[in-house]
Scaffold this motif. Structure first.
Motif, short mmCIF file in Angstrom:
data_model
loop_
_atom_site.label_atom_id
_atom_site.label_comp_id
_atom_site.label_asym_id
_atom_site.label_seq_id
_atom_site.Cartn_x
_atom_site.Cartn_y
_atom_site.Cartn_z
N ASP A 77 0.82 -1.24 0.00
CA ASP A 77 -0.11 -0.02 -0.01
C ASP A 77 0.84 1.18 0.06
N ALA A 78 2.04 1.22 -0.13
CA ALA A 78 3.18 2.21 -0.35
C ALA A 78 3.59 2.35 -1.77
N PRO A 79 2.86 3.07 -2.55
CA PRO A 79 3.41 3.06 -3.94
C PRO A 79 4.70 3.94 -3.97
N ASP A 80 4.72 5.02 -3.06
CA ASP A 80 6.08 5.96 -3.35
C ASP A 80 7.10 5.08 -3.12
N ARG A 81 7.16 3.98 -2.37
CA ARG A 81 8.29 3.11 -2.23
C ARG A 81 8.81 2.59 -3.51
N LEU A 82 7.73 2.08 -4.22
CA LEU A 82 8.21 1.39 -5.65
C LEU A 82 8.60 2.74 -6.49
N TYR A 83 8.19 3.67 -6.36
CA TYR A 83 8.69 4.70 -7.32
C TYR A 83 9.96 5.31 -7.15
N THR A 84 10.31 5.16 -5.76
CA THR A 84 11.83 5.62 -5.37
C THR A 84 12.54 4.46 -5.72
N LEU A 85 12.17 3.30 -5.54
CA LEU A 85 13.04 1.92 -6.07
C LEU A 85 13.50 2.27 -7.34
N THR A 86 12.51 2.39 -8.29
CA THR A 86 12.89 2.45 -9.69
C THR A 86 13.34 3.92 -10.20
N GLY A 87 13.35 4.95 -9.36
CA GLY A 87 13.95 6.19 -9.79
C GLY A 87 12.66 6.79 -10.68
N GLY A 88 11.29 6.24 -10.39
CA GLY A 88 10.39 7.03 -11.14
C GLY A 88 9.89 6.26 -12.45
N ARG A 89 10.72 5.24 -13.04
CA ARG A 89 10.53 4.37 -14.17
C ARG A 89 9.30 3.41 -13.81
N SER A 90 8.41 3.25 -14.63
CA SER A 90 7.24 2.49 -14.56
C SER A 90 7.52 1.17 -15.24
N ARG A 91 8.52 1.24 -16.52
CA ARG A 91 8.64 0.06 -17.25
C ARG A 91 10.03 -0.05 -17.54
N SER A 92 10.43 -1.17 -17.97
CA SER A 92 11.83 -1.44 -18.21
C SER A 92 12.24 -1.40 -19.75
N ALA A 93 13.29 -1.38 -20.02
CA ALA A 93 13.58 -1.08 -21.52
C ALA A 93 12.71 -2.05 -22.45
N PRO A 94 12.48 -1.60 -23.66
CA PRO A 94 11.81 -2.52 -24.57
C PRO A 94 12.62 -3.72 -24.84
N ASP A 95 13.81 -3.63 -24.96
CA ASP A 95 14.72 -4.67 -25.15
C ASP A 95 15.21 -5.45 -24.40
N THR A 96 14.56 -5.41 -22.98
CA THR A 96 14.97 -6.28 -21.98
C THR A 96 14.63 -7.73 -22.06
N PRO A 97 15.58 -8.67 -21.83
CA PRO A 97 15.36 -9.92 -22.15
C PRO A 97 14.51 -10.76 -20.98
N PHE A 98 13.98 -9.87 -20.00
CA PHE A 98 13.38 -10.59 -18.64
C PHE A 98 11.84 -10.93 -19.11
N ASP A 99 11.75 -12.20 -18.87
CA ASP A 99 10.17 -12.68 -18.90
C ASP A 99 10.11 -13.50 -17.31
N LEU A 100 9.06 -13.97 -17.18
CA LEU A 100 8.73 -14.71 -15.75
C LEU A 100 9.89 -15.99 -15.54
N VAL A 101 10.08 -16.50 -16.76
CA VAL A 101 11.15 -17.84 -16.52
C VAL A 101 12.43 -17.64 -16.99
N THR A 102 12.89 -16.18 -17.36
CA THR A 102 14.06 -15.79 -17.27
C THR A 102 14.98 -16.29 -16.22
N LEU A 103 16.17 -17.13 -16.58
CA LEU A 103 17.21 -17.44 -15.43
C LEU A 103 18.15 -16.05 -15.36
N VAL A 104 18.25 -15.75 -13.98
CA VAL A 104 19.40 -14.61 -13.95
C VAL A 104 20.54 -14.97 -12.81
N VAL A 105 21.82 -14.87 -13.34
CA VAL A 105 22.68 -15.12 -12.58
C VAL A 105 23.71 -14.06 -12.09
#
Length: 115
Positions: A8-36
């Motif tokens: 219930d604190a959307p301000d926190r999410l806003y500050t986490l991302t520096g005000g961005r609401s979307r990742s870059a369009p060429d970002t390779p991340f979907d739900l099952v992408t493995l990150v190392v």
């Protein structure tokens, strides 16, 4: 009124991302992408970035990272994009298993029916 499972604190999410609401369009991340993680967290790093690097010592799916951090997947993708751009993580999609030849499957089915 508070909703279970919701931040219930959307301000926190806003500050986490520096005000961005979307990742870059060429970002390779979907739900099952493995990150190392490619390195350990450093002093002065944003706490969520450091937590992601600790979680990703072994290949970890984006959805798992979001669940552990208790963040929406969209916010997690933005944080991962930051780390990827800095070269601190690598991302890959899980390998899909090769499907067997349909002719072989049909031969197995015929063999099973003949039993």
């Amino acid at each position: 009124m508070s909703r279970p499972g919701r931040d219930d604190a959307p301000d926190r999410l806003y500050t986490l991302t520096g005000g961005r609401s979307r990742s870059a369009p060429d970002t390779p991340f979907d739900l099952v992408t493995l990150v190392v993680a490619e390195c350990d967290p450093t002093v002065g790093m944003q706490s969520e970035h450091a937590a992601i690097l600790r979680l990703c010592e072994r290949p970890t799916a984006v959805v798992e990272i979001a669940a552990v951090l208790k963040l929406p997947v969209s916010i997690t993708r933005i944080l991962l994009s930051d780390l990827l751009a800095a070269g601190l993580v690598s991302a890959r999609h899980p390998q899909k298993a090769a499907l067997p030849d349909p002719d072989i499957l049909e031969q197995v089915l015929v063999g099973l029916r003949n039993l």
